[in-house]
Design a protein around this motif. Structure first.
Motif, PDB file in Angstrom:
ATOM      1  N   MET A 125       0.850  -1.166   0.000  1.00 26.63           N
ATOM      2  CA  MET A 125       0.000   0.000   0.000  1.00 26.63           C
ATOM      3  C   MET A 125       0.898   1.233   0.000  1.00 26.63           C
ATOM      4  N   SER A 126       0.771   2.049  -1.000  1.00 29.35           N
ATOM      5  CA  SER A 126       1.576   3.266  -1.059  1.00 29.35           C
ATOM      6  C   SER A 126       0.683   4.479  -0.847  1.00 29.35           C
ATOM      7  N   LEU A 127       1.274   5.519  -0.290  1.00 26.86           N
ATOM      8  CA  LEU A 127       0.536   6.743  -0.027  1.00 26.86           C
ATOM      9  C   LEU A 127       0.682   7.695  -1.207  1.00 26.86           C
ATOM     10  N   SER A 128      -0.434   8.074  -1.776  1.00 31.40           N
ATOM     11  CA  SER A 128      -0.414   9.039  -2.881  1.00 31.40           C
ATOM     12  C   SER A 128      -0.146  10.435  -2.331  1.00 31.40           C
ATOM     13  N   GLU A 129       0.197  11.350  -3.221  1.00 29.18           N
ATOM     14  CA  GLU A 129       0.402  12.739  -2.810  1.00 29.18           C
ATOM     15  C   GLU A 129      -0.902  13.318  -2.249  1.00 29.18           C
ATOM     16  N   PHE A 130      -2.022  12.904  -2.815  1.00 30.99           N
ATOM     17  CA  PHE A 130      -3.334  13.353  -2.341  1.00 30.99           C
ATOM     18  C   PHE A 130      -3.567  12.906  -0.897  1.00 30.99           C
ATOM     19  N   THR A 131      -3.230  11.657  -0.591  1.00 34.80           N
ATOM     20  CA  THR A 131      -3.384  11.123   0.766  1.00 34.80           C
ATOM     21  C   THR A 131      -2.445  11.836   1.730  1.00 34.80           C
ATOM     22  N   LYS A 132      -1.191  12.037   1.294  1.00 34.20           N
ATOM     23  CA  LYS A 132      -0.231  12.745   2.144  1.00 34.20           C
ATOM     24  C   LYS A 132      -0.719  14.164   2.437  1.00 34.20           C
ATOM     25  N   GLN A 133      -1.285  14.824   1.437  1.00 40.41           N
ATOM     26  CA  GLN A 133      -1.791  16.182   1.643  1.00 40.41           C
ATOM     27  C   GLN A 133      -2.910  16.193   2.691  1.00 40.41           C
ATOM     28  N   ALA A 134      -3.789  15.203   2.644  1.00 38.40           N
ATOM     29  CA  ALA A 134      -4.867  15.101   3.637  1.00 38.40           C
ATOM     30  C   ALA A 134      -4.286  14.901   5.034  1.00 38.40           C
ATOM     31  N   ILE A 135      -3.211  14.130   5.126  1.00 43.68           N
ATOM     32  CA  ILE A 135      -2.538  13.899   6.410  1.00 43.68           C
ATOM     33  C   ILE A 135      -1.891  15.198   6.895  1.00 43.68           C
ATOM     34  N   PHE A 136      -1.200  15.915   6.005  1.00 40.96           N
ATOM     35  CA  PHE A 136      -0.532  17.170   6.369  1.00 40.96           C
ATOM     36  C   PHE A 136      -1.535  18.225   6.831  1.00 40.96           C
ATOM     37  N   GLU A 137      -2.713  18.223   6.265  1.00 37.77           N
ATOM     38  CA  GLU A 137      -3.730  19.208   6.657  1.00 37.77           C
ATOM     39  C   GLU A 137      -4.157  19.022   8.110  1.00 37.77           C
ATOM     40  N   GLN A 138      -4.098  17.804   8.598  1.00 37.62           N
ATOM     41  CA  GLN A 138      -4.518  17.530   9.976  1.00 37.62           C
ATOM     42  C   GLN A 138      -3.361  17.542  10.975  1.00 37.62           C
ATOM     43  N   TRP A 139      -2.186  17.136  10.520  1.00 38.46           N
ATOM     44  CA  TRP A 139      -0.990  17.149  11.359  1.00 38.46           C
ATOM     45  C   TRP A 139       0.090  17.917  10.592  1.00 38.46           C
ATOM     46  N   SER A 140       0.032  19.243  10.658  1.00 36.56           N
ATOM     47  CA  SER A 140       0.885  20.095   9.822  1.00 36.56           C
ATOM     48  C   SER A 140       2.375  19.886  10.070  1.00 36.56           C
ATOM     49  N   PHE A 141       2.758  19.435  11.257  1.00 36.83           N
ATOM     50  CA  PHE A 141       4.172  19.206  11.561  1.00 36.83           C
ATOM     51  C   PHE A 141       4.762  18.042  10.756  1.00 36.83           C
ATOM     52  N   LEU A 142       3.921  17.326  10.005  1.00 36.62           N
ATOM     53  CA  LEU A 142       4.397  16.222   9.173  1.00 36.62           C
ATOM     54  C   LEU A 142       4.711  16.654   7.743  1.00 36.62           C
ATOM     55  N   ALA A 143       4.628  17.947   7.451  1.00 39.69           N
ATOM     56  CA  ALA A 143       4.793  18.430   6.070  1.00 39.69           C
ATOM     57  C   ALA A 143       6.106  17.983   5.432  1.00 39.69           C
ATOM     58  N   GLU A 144       7.164  17.861   6.191  1.00 37.67           N
ATOM     59  CA  GLU A 144       8.468  17.443   5.653  1.00 37.67           C
ATOM     60  C   GLU A 144       8.827  16.016   6.076  1.00 37.67           C
ATOM     61  N   ALA A 145       7.859  15.258   6.486  1.00 39.66           N
ATOM     62  CA  ALA A 145       8.102  13.922   7.037  1.00 39.66           C
ATOM     63  C   ALA A 145       8.379  12.891   5.946  1.00 39.66           C
ATOM     64  N   THR A 146       9.027  11.823   6.368  1.00 41.56           N
ATOM     65  CA  THR A 146       9.204  10.663   5.501  1.00 41.56           C
ATOM     66  C   THR A 146       8.347   9.529   6.051  1.00 41.56           C
ATOM     67  N   PHE A 147       7.817   8.709   5.150  1.00 40.46           N
ATOM     68  CA  PHE A 147       6.925   7.608   5.507  1.00 40.46           C
ATOM     69  C   PHE A 147       7.556   6.300   5.066  1.00 40.46           C
ATOM     70  N   GLU A 148       7.620   5.352   5.992  1.00 37.95           N
ATOM     71  CA  GLU A 148       8.203   4.046   5.691  1.00 37.95           C
ATOM     72  C   GLU A 148       7.202   2.953   6.050  1.00 37.95           C
ATOM     73  N   LEU A 149       6.706   2.245   5.058  1.00 39.01           N
ATOM     74  CA  LEU A 149       5.771   1.144   5.295  1.00 39.01           C
ATOM     75  C   LEU A 149       6.489   0.037   6.055  1.00 39.01           C
TER      76      LEU A 149
END
Length: 164
Positions: free
Chosen positions: A1-25
């Protein structure tokens, strides 16, 4: 399961401190997917719940973690972080499915050996004894509180034991 840019944007909108985060499945967790998230010097766990997980189950899990954290037990409890809107989870689209996701602090360490039941029972009994001393509770009061929360058998707490 990969996170699309759209999904990441939805995540960033709720937890703004994750804007520069890296995600590792990861291969950890029993839910649909779990990601380790690194943002600056902080680490988190992004947990996606299976589509079949009821909202009431998520609320119960999060309230139980919050309650356990408020007990000041001698180990860390991963309390879900609130979103910008004050909730503890969000709904996002992943691979064409709407899934609930929660962000929790990552507890650094290693999982407890689940095969060593005696060690688990000892850790749980020590934690409950400390809770009782701090709160002035008797064992009967604690068991009543646990029953009311739906915890039932104290052994379930053992999976959360980690050194603080």
């Amino acid at each position: 399961m990969s996170l699309s840019e759209f999904t990441k944007q939805a995540i960033f909108e709720q937890w703004s401190f994750l804007a520069e985060a890296t995600f590792e499945l990861t291969a950890q967790g029993s839910s649909r997917a779990v990601y380790f998230v690194r943002a600056s010097e902080h680490q988190f766990v992004l947990k996606f719940y299976a589509a079949t997980t009821a909202i009431a189950q998520i609320h119960y899990e999060h309230s139980l973690l919050t309650f356990l954290d408020s007990a000041h037990l001698p180990f860390a409890i991963p309390v879900p972080l609130q979103t910008a809107s004050g909730e503890t989870f969000i709904v996002v689209e992943v691979d064409g499915q709407l899934l609930n996701a929660a962000l929790l602090p990552r507890l650094v360490g290693h999982p407890m050996e689940r095969r060593n039941r005696e060690c688990q029972e000892f850790c749980v009994s020590q934690s409950w004894a400390q809770w009782d001393r701090r709160s002035g509770n008797s064992m009967a009061k604690r068991e009543s509180a646990c029953f009311q929360l739906g915890i039932g058998i104290v052994h379930r707490l053992a999976i959360l034991v980690r050194a603080k």
